[in-house]
Design an enzyme around this catalytic site. Structure first.
Site, short mmCIF file in Angstrom:
data_model
loop_
_atom_site.label_atom_id
_atom_site.label_comp_id
_atom_site.label_asym_id
_atom_site.label_seq_id
_atom_site.Cartn_x
_atom_site.Cartn_y
_atom_site.Cartn_z
N PHE A 71 39.02 62.94 22.83
CA PHE A 71 39.97 63.35 23.86
C PHE A 71 40.98 62.27 24.23
O PHE A 71 41.41 62.19 25.38
CB PHE A 71 39.22 63.81 25.12
N CYS A 72 41.38 61.44 23.27
CA CYS A 72 42.32 60.35 23.53
C CYS A 72 41.87 59.50 24.71
O CYS A 72 42.69 58.99 25.49
CB CYS A 72 43.73 60.89 23.77
N ALA A 73 40.55 59.35 24.83
CA ALA A 73 39.95 58.46 25.82
C ALA A 73 38.72 57.84 25.18
O ALA A 73 37.60 57.93 25.68
CB ALA A 73 39.56 59.24 27.08
#
Length: 458
Positions: free
Chosen positions: A375-377
């Site tokens: 999740f781009c985290a």
């Protein structure tokens, strides 16, 4: 928490009409089904109201700030009135500026380019990459993931107290996690930042679509968010807040619109006088349709009664969490614990399942769209999963072998346009997949997990 949920006894409204509500998709098992869009955290479907407003304006489209004709004047008025609408939606102070950008990522990179010399940036490792990565030209202090809101405030206070030298500083924090949906103590973090002579920017990409955001009440210096998460397509974003750092900085992009006056010098060079308004950082022909769509979405949320939307969403959050809790193989990811206030963003893993295969089965066999990956985290998800860095690829994660601990997670997210039926179909599909298994085998193809049509049906 500084951003509270709506009272339980508030009247609850129906889901707001969105585009795509009647779209059907084919199932790998045969037949079609109405698509259940449960990936709002990536991009929320556009409100029908927004689409209608944009369609009504489209025949009158013209250049902004660049023409004497009627359509150009109308488009310019629409563009600038949209700025006023967004400022009102965010509760901006009288001297705040609203700058239109392409996205949250673009907004935070703009602010990063405007930092004063020797500015030190403080950011928690739990941030989305959009707010974790733009500060490459500053001195950055990455803060460990806190396990309670109070710990987040204490961690920031220690870091700010010990900074050396004691110069300009900026704190960047999310309002609601794009992984867990948990609300962060924004007002308390802002108070800590200001007590130590620092400023704070709020990444509201996941907060603004789910909760009212009031810059003055939260006492943050800037807010950034994206239109495509706020039920408004077309690739526009917002950076709203204090003007002084932006005014002191060179334009984010150099070109027409940002310049007020350009003249040749006798030595052959060029002198430029830049605008001192938001236009300073809006070079090029503005995306007037994208900007208008954001303003239309702000009006739609406000006129629907944001508190009522929050109340309904909290009912969906409770239903999903209770439904997942009834499946022993499911583990919901949380940083602050089960009792933490949160928006409609929930990530989980399923024991014995590869998360990418599970998400693919939800799509192919049930017509349900969720997200799988990191999740781009990446740092936050790895912390929650207790896994080590791998080779993830584009915002995703490597596959785990069947039966191994998943190296990524599944995320379900929803909002003002989500019907109850989609939530119930999702929970039923989770229970059925866990108890019976997928009806097809799945494989990775060009980075995507898809049904293996060359294999026998399970």
């Amino acid at each position: 928490m500084s951003v509270s949920t709506a009272a339980v006894d508030q009247s609850v409204c129906a889901p707001l009409p969105v585009l795509g509500a009647d779209v059907t998709v084919p199932l790998v098992t045969g037949g079609d089904v109405t698509y259940a869009a449960l990936d709002y955290a990536a991009s929320a479907p556009a409100f029908q109201r927004v689409w209608d407003d944009v369609a009504a304006y489209a025949p009158y489209y013209g250049s902004v700030h660049r023409g004497a004709g009627y359509l150009s004047q109308l488009s310019t008025d629409l563009f600038e009135s949209s700025r006023v609408t967004v400022a009102e939606f965010l509760g901006c102070r009288a001297d705040d500026q609203v700058v239109f950008t392409r996205s949250t990522t673009d907004s935070l990179n703009l602010l990063a380019a405007a930092l004063p010399a020797d500015c030190q940036v403080f950011v928690f490792e739990t941030e989305h990459h959009a707010s974790l990565l733009p500060w490459r030209d500053a001195r950055v202090t990455y803060l460990d993931a806190p396990r309670t809101p109070d710990q987040a405030v204490a961690t920031l206070e220690r870091a700010l107290t010990g900074r050396e030298p004691y110069g300009p500083a900026l704190v960047c924090v999310t309002g609601a996690s794009n992984v867990t949906g948990e609300l962060w103590p924004v007002k308390e973090l802002a108070a800590a930042a200001h007590a130590h002579g620092a400023r704070i920017v709020l990444d509201a990409a996941q907060l603004a679509p789910h909760h009212p955001v009031d810059i003055a009440e939260l006492d943050v210096d800037w807010v950034a968010f994206s239109g495509h998460k706020l039920y408004a397509p077309f690739g526009s974003g917002v950076l709203a807040g204090r003007a002084d750092w932006l005014l002191a900085a060179e334009p984010y992009l150099a070109g027409g619109g940002a310049s007020r006056k350009v003249a040749r010098r006798t030595d052959g060079g060029v002198d430029v006088e830049w605008h001192t308004t938001a236009a300073r950082h809006e070079a090029g022909s503005p995306n007037v349709i994208g900007v208008y769509s954001i303003a239309a979405a702000c009006k739609a949320l406000t006129e629907a009664g944001f508190d009522r939307l929050v109340a309904r969403e909290q009912q969906l959050v409770t239903r999903v969490r209770e439904g997942l809790a009834g499946v022993p193989e499911v583990k919901v990811l949380s940083l602050f614990g089960d009792d933490a206030p949160r928006v409609g963003v929930i990530s989980f893993v399923v024991e014995g399942w590869n998360s990418s295969h599970f998400a693919a089965a939800l799509s192919a066999e049930y017509g349900i769209g969720v997200r799988d990956g990191l999740f781009c985290a990446h740092p936050l998800v790895r912390t929650l999963l207790g896994s080590e860095p791998q080779d993830p690829g584009e915002c995703g994660a490597p596959e785990a072998a069947p039966g191994e601990r998943s190296l990524n997670a599944i995320r379900v997210s929803f909002g003002a346009g989500t019907p109850d039926e989609h939530v119930e179909r999702f929970l039923g599909a989770v229970r059925e997949l866990v108890s019976k298994g997928a009806r097809w085998t799945y494989r990775t193809e060009e980075g995507r997990c898809v049904p293996d049509r060359g294999a026998a049906q399970v």
